[in-house]
Design an enzyme around this catalytic site. Structure first.
Site, PDB file in Angstrom:
ATOM      1  N   TYR A 112       4.991 -34.328 -19.283  1.00 41.04           N
ATOM      2  CA  TYR A 112       6.031 -34.459 -20.369  1.00 41.04           C
ATOM      3  C   TYR A 112       5.613 -36.014 -21.205  1.00 41.04           C
ATOM      4  O   TYR A 112       5.113 -35.961 -22.277  1.00 41.04           O
ATOM      5  CB  TYR A 112       7.463 -34.613 -19.858  1.00 41.04           C
TER       6      TYR A 112
HETATM    7  N1  LIG Z   1      18.157 -38.345 -24.631  1.00 38.54           N
HETATM    8  C1  LIG Z   1      17.294 -39.386 -24.577  1.00 38.54           C
HETATM    9  O1  LIG Z   1      17.504 -40.472 -23.756  1.00 38.54           O
HETATM   10  C2  LIG Z   1      15.845 -39.597 -25.344  1.00 38.54           C
HETATM   11  C3  LIG Z   1      15.113 -40.600 -24.631  1.00 38.54           C
HETATM   12  C4  LIG Z   1      13.745 -40.756 -25.224  1.00 38.54           C
HETATM   13  C5  LIG Z   1      13.274 -39.534 -26.042  1.00 38.54           C
HETATM   14  N2  LIG Z   1      14.271 -38.362 -26.119  1.00 38.54           N
HETATM   15  C6  LIG Z   1      13.621 -37.353 -26.970  1.00 38.54           C
HETATM   16  O2  LIG Z   1      14.543 -37.096 -28.163  1.00 38.54           O
HETATM   17  C7  LIG Z   1      14.432 -35.682 -28.270  1.00 38.54           C
HETATM   18  C8  LIG Z   1      15.770 -35.017 -28.234  1.00 38.54           C
HETATM   19  O3  LIG Z   1      16.108 -35.261 -26.977  1.00 38.54           O
HETATM   20  P1  LIG Z   1      17.698 -34.818 -26.540  1.00 38.54           P
HETATM   21  O4  LIG Z   1      17.833 -35.720 -25.554  1.00 38.54           O
HETATM   22  O5  LIG Z   1      18.398 -34.734 -27.787  1.00 38.54           O
HETATM   23  O6  LIG Z   1      17.295 -33.357 -26.167  1.00 38.54           O
HETATM   24  P2  LIG Z   1      18.409 -32.139 -25.926  1.00 38.54           P
HETATM   25  O7  LIG Z   1      19.892 -32.499 -26.070  1.00 38.54           O
HETATM   26  O8  LIG Z   1      18.026 -31.528 -24.603  1.00 38.54           O
HETATM   27  O9  LIG Z   1      18.117 -31.262 -27.140  1.00 38.54           O
HETATM   28  C9  LIG Z   1      16.676 -30.694 -27.122  1.00 38.54           C
HETATM   29  C10 LIG Z   1      17.003 -29.518 -28.118  1.00 38.54           C
HETATM   30  O10 LIG Z   1      15.324 -28.996 -28.569  1.00 38.54           O
HETATM   31  C11 LIG Z   1      15.660 -27.511 -28.711  1.00 38.54           C
HETATM   32  N3  LIG Z   1      14.573 -26.829 -28.183  1.00 38.54           N
HETATM   33  C12 LIG Z   1      14.053 -26.937 -26.804  1.00 38.54           C
HETATM   34  N4  LIG Z   1      13.204 -25.947 -26.778  1.00 38.54           N
HETATM   35  C13 LIG Z   1      12.837 -25.268 -27.896  1.00 38.54           C
HETATM   36  C14 LIG Z   1      11.912 -24.282 -28.298  1.00 38.54           C
HETATM   37  N5  LIG Z   1      10.950 -23.942 -27.430  1.00 38.54           N
HETATM   38  N6  LIG Z   1      12.012 -24.018 -29.649  1.00 38.54           N
HETATM   39  C15 LIG Z   1      13.045 -24.645 -30.381  1.00 38.54           C
HETATM   40  N7  LIG Z   1      13.693 -25.490 -30.002  1.00 38.54           N
HETATM   41  C16 LIG Z   1      13.869 -25.955 -28.765  1.00 38.54           C
HETATM   42  C17 LIG Z   1      17.041 -27.326 -28.183  1.00 38.54           C
HETATM   43  O11 LIG Z   1      17.584 -26.295 -28.706  1.00 38.54           O
HETATM   44  P3  LIG Z   1      17.817 -24.564 -28.283  1.00 38.54           P
HETATM   45  O12 LIG Z   1      17.961 -24.660 -26.619  1.00 38.54           O
HETATM   46  O13 LIG Z   1      18.877 -24.166 -28.883  1.00 38.54           O
HETATM   47  O14 LIG Z   1      16.427 -24.226 -28.385  1.00 38.54           O
HETATM   48  C18 LIG Z   1      17.651 -28.603 -28.553  1.00 38.54           C
HETATM   49  O15 LIG Z   1      18.334 -28.522 -29.723  1.00 38.54           O
HETATM   50  C19 LIG Z   1      13.247 -35.120 -27.475  1.00 38.54           C
HETATM   51  O16 LIG Z   1      12.095 -35.109 -27.980  1.00 38.54           O
HETATM   52  C20 LIG Z   1      13.352 -36.372 -26.397  1.00 38.54           C
HETATM   53  O17 LIG Z   1      11.817 -36.232 -25.728  1.00 38.54           O
HETATM   54  C21 LIG Z   1      15.523 -38.559 -25.531  1.00 38.54           C
END
Ligand SMILES: NC(=O)c1ccc[n+]([C@@H]2O[C@H](COP(=O)([O-])OP(=O)(O)OC[C@H]3O[C@@H](n4cnc5c(N)ncnc54)[C@H](OP(=O)(O)O)[C@@H]3O)[C@@H](O)[C@H]2O)c1
Length: 247
Positions: A166
């Site tokens: 990751y």
């Molecule tokens: N949350 C944090 O604290 C944090 C910290 C650092 C970085 N980030 C980054 O922020 C971004 C968003 O994170 P989040 O926490 O918002 O994640 P999340 O709530 O798990 O949402 C992930 C999203 O990705 C979509 N997704 C997953 N696999 C997919 C695929 N194969 N094709 C198309 N869509 C896909 C999911 O939708 P479906 O299931 O409908 O496909 C969902 O909309 C990520 O890149 C993560 O690395 C987050």
């Protein structure tokens, strides 16, 4: 940027494609972009969740969004070019692209991570963002002020144990940002950056830090000033950077 106050019509007339729009930060960004006037193209796999975001945007009086149910894990150049063609046909332009979709398995030592897991991690978190950006590049290059934002991760920037494939994929996004920005150095109308949101209360964070109460973390809405700044004209001078949110 914490105190950045975007004007209400910051993104009026713009079309912005958001991957991972069905949940977490991608959902919050889609709502925020629409609230500031953008027509948002919502991309994720789960159609019902995309429809819920669509309904929220319409109920709030935002421009009618478009939905793209799409699985980035199985995308190839042809399907991405078809996607770009459909987007151009229905929306006519593209001014912004936020890559928020991601695939995460679990925090484990490298010795327990499999080749298949790494292939999926690379495909969704690094290869698809590259190939999707390339597919829509002709559209972005026609826009007067276009912005591409990759979503990085703290452990891609400063690697540590158990983040494995990751973190490797996420660090690749920062390298990709710099290479592409170098190649686009003469283009004043298109910029590419990586944004690291930090710890935010989403389902991802609940899986990586299950012991940390969500109420103690910033909400996705709390980091939206950074997303809006980079997507709109106020962020025009920021190019080829990795930007970290500090709430
Ligand atoms: N949350 C944090 O604290 C944090 C910290 C650092 C970085 N980030 C980054 O922020 C971004 C968003 O994170 P989040 O926490 O918002 O994640 P999340 O709530 O798990 O949402 C992930 C999203 O990705 C979509 N997704 C997953 N696999 C997919 C695929 N194969 N094709 C198309 N869509 C896909 C999911 O939708 P479906 O299931 O409908 O496909 C969902 O909309 C990520 O890149 C993560 O690395 C987050």
């Amino acid at each position: 940027m914490k105190n950045y106050l975007p004007r209400p019509d910051l993104l009026a007339g713009r079309v912005i494609l958001v991957t991972g729009a069905s949940a977490g930060l991608g959902r919050a960004a889609s709502l925020a972009f629409a609230r500031h006037g953008a027509t948002v193209a919502l991309l994720a796999r789960n159609e019902a969740k995309l429809e819920a975001v669509y309904d929220e945007i319409v109920a709030a009086g935002g421009p009618e969004p478009a939905m793209f149910p799409f699985d980035l894990a199985v995308a190839d150049d042809r399907s991405l070019e078809n996607l770009a063609g459909t987007l151009a046909h229905h929306l006519g332009r593209l001014d912004g692209l936020l890559h928020s979709a991601h695939q995460f398995f679990s925090l484990t030592p490298l010795s327990l991570q499999t080749l298949e897991q790494w292939q999926t991690l690379m495909r969704v978190n690094l290869i698809a963002p590259f190939a999707l950006t390339r597919a829509v590049m002709p559209l972005l290059q026609q826009a007067p002020d276009a912005s591409v934002v990759f979503t990085g991760e703290t452990h891609g920037h400063s690697p540590s144990a158990y983040w494995g494939g990751y973190a490797v994929a996420k660090s690749g996004l920062e390298t990709l940002t710099r290479i592409w920005s170098d190649e686009l150095a003469s283009s004043e109308s298109l910029r590419i950056n990586t944004l690291i949101p930090g710890q935010v209360a989403t389902t991802l964070r609940a899986r990586t830090y299950p012991g940390v109460a969500a109420e103690t973390l910033p909400s996705p809405e709390a980091v939206m000033p950074w997303y809006l700044f980079l997507m709109g004209e106020d962020g025009r001078e920021v190019r080829g950077q990795t930007v970290e949110c500090h709430t």
